[in-house]
Design a protein around this motif. Structure first.
Motif: not given
Length: 453
Positions: A121-124, A99-100, A146-152, A419-421
């Motif tokens: 705010a995002r949840t994995p 969720l974003t 602007v940050g790490a980890a590409r979100h679905p 951690g991988l995500f």
């Protein structure tokens, strides 16, 4: 009617468990202390929020004014309060995955064609939700992150707009919860989880945010159930807008309508818990308790973490014996060392051990507190889970094979996926690992069909 009551009781029971385990008292206390000291980044760390933004980078990309406004909101952010109010799913009450959520929007004046910036705010995704971490970043409407980890799902969800409900995360506006939740008025229907009596006012807030004095608003009530609110201006211009409810199937272009936020659609769970006497006020988040029950003196006693108790009593060969901690290890207190060595040898040779030793073995393999340990691990409270285990078995105990050890090892393994995500190493594309969806827990429902709010 009986079905509605049963559903309501089940929902309240779930929310009681969420309020007990999801945001532990130690997290609230630490995050609050750091926030009040001006350390917003430290407060986020205490509340399990990963900060994926850099204010200097934001100033370079979007200007000093935008960066200053974001910095001001970060100083108002109560990350533990945000975690308290984020949407959750049945059956476990975990954070809604993938969720974003928009926390605030910032118009970029003087930049033609530039859309607003969103503090989000995002949840994995569900396969990486171990630890129940939340990330904080800025979304500018483009594919650039602007940050790490590409979100679905990088685009903010229209159903979960906390920029229209800042009291759910902004400590300086938390007192607005009383009015916005309807706690200042008698309930319209004590058994309904739908906040019908707030829809007109909340729809007006949504339309004004969209620059519209009146109009239609879509309301989502679960999977494929939608209504449309039509706010019509008072002919004399003196009274509030009239409200007309229509079936979504009869409205053309319903998908393009503004969506009433989820927080405005349903009754606040904490308000339901208080009104049904399902929870003590002291067990609520302090900012929530102060808003909903302003006359209640804050004690905090009910939110204190459990402490190790007195030795347990065990029926052992016609007598009541004690087992308790000795030098940091759970031990039988009413048997001498020689007797215990003989009984342990007998058990190793397939004999039946003393009831005291059976109780100690059961505590190591499948203790009575296992359900609570599992709940804490599911909600990311690893420190709380270990504290419960140490309080029962002692800090020097070596766990034996069994369900307790399996739960702790599984929780540690699941953290690897997160951690991988975070590192961007999982997903599609060259050099990335595809997640093993078979490892997801079978008891976890699909979020689309298991919403709690």
């Amino acid at each position: 009617m009986l079905t509605q009551i049963a559903y309501g009781d089940s929902r309240l029971s779930l929310w009681r468990r969420v309020r007990e385990f999801a945001v532990p008292p130690s997290m609230i206390e630490t995050a609050t202390a750091r926030r009040q000291a001006g350390d917003w980044a430290g407060a986020c760390a205490a509340a399990g929020v990963d900060v994926n933004l850099n204010l200097r980078t934001l100033a370079r990309l979007y200007g000093q004014e935008s960066a200053a406004r974001i910095r001001a909101d970060l100083r108002r952010l109560a990350p533990d309060l945000l975690r308290w109010h984020l949407p959750r799913i049945a059956p476990d009450g975990l954070l809604r995955p993938g969720l974003t959520v928009t926390l605030a929007r910032y118009d970029r004046a003087g930049r033609s064609g530039a859309g607003p910036l969103h503090l989000v705010a995002r949840t994995p995704p569900a396969w990486a939700d171990a630890g129940q971490r939340i990330s904080l970043t800025v979304w500018d409407g483009s594919s650039r992150e602007v940050g790490a980890a590409r979100h679905p799902h990088p685009r903010p969800d229209r159903r979960f707009r906390l920029d229209l409900h800042r009291h759910l995360w902004d400590a300086s506006r938390a007192d607005e919860l009383r009015i916005r939740s309807g706690a200042d008025r008698p309930p319209a229907d004590g058994r309904s989880a739908v906040a019908f009596d707030r829809w007109a006012a909340e729809a007006g807030i949504l339309l004004r945010a969209e620059g519209l004095p009146t109009g239609r608003v879509a309301v989502g009530l679960g999977a494929r159930r939608r209504l449309v609110l039509d706010l019509v201006a008072d002919p004399d211009g003196l009274g509030p807008p009239a409200v007309r409810i229509e079936a979504a199937s009869t409205v053309v272009g319903v998908d393009a309508l503004p969506v009433l936020p989820d927080a405005a659609t349903w009754v606040l769970p904490d308000l339901e818990l208080i009104r049904t006497a399902s929870i003590d006020v002291d067990r609520l988040h302090p900012l929530v308790a102060a808003a909903l029950v302003p006359d209640h003196p804050p004690t905090g006693s009910s939110r204190t973490a459990d402490r190790p108790g007195q030795p347990r009593l065990v029926e052992c060969r016609g007598a009541r014996h004690r087992i308790g901690l000795v030098d940091g290890i759970l031990a039988a207190l009413d048997h001498d060392p020689a007797e215990l060595r003989r009984e342990e040898l007998l058990a190793a040779l397939s004999g039946t051990p003393l009831p005291c030793l059976q109780a100690i073995d059961e505590a190591h393999r499948r203790p009575e507190c296992l359900a609570g340990v599992r709940e804490r691990l599911d909600h990311g409270d690893t420190a709380g889970a270990l504290a419960v285990v140490e309080g029962l078995l002692g800090p020097g105990a070596v766990l034996r094979s069994g369900e307790l050890l399996d739960e702790l090892e599984a929780a540690a393994q699941r953290r690897i996926s997160y951690g991988l995500f975070r590192a961007g190493l999982v997903g599609s594309g060259p050099g990335r690992i595809r997640p093993d969806r078979r490892r997801l827990r079978d008891r976890r429902s699909h979020p689309r069909h298991a919403t709690l709010r």
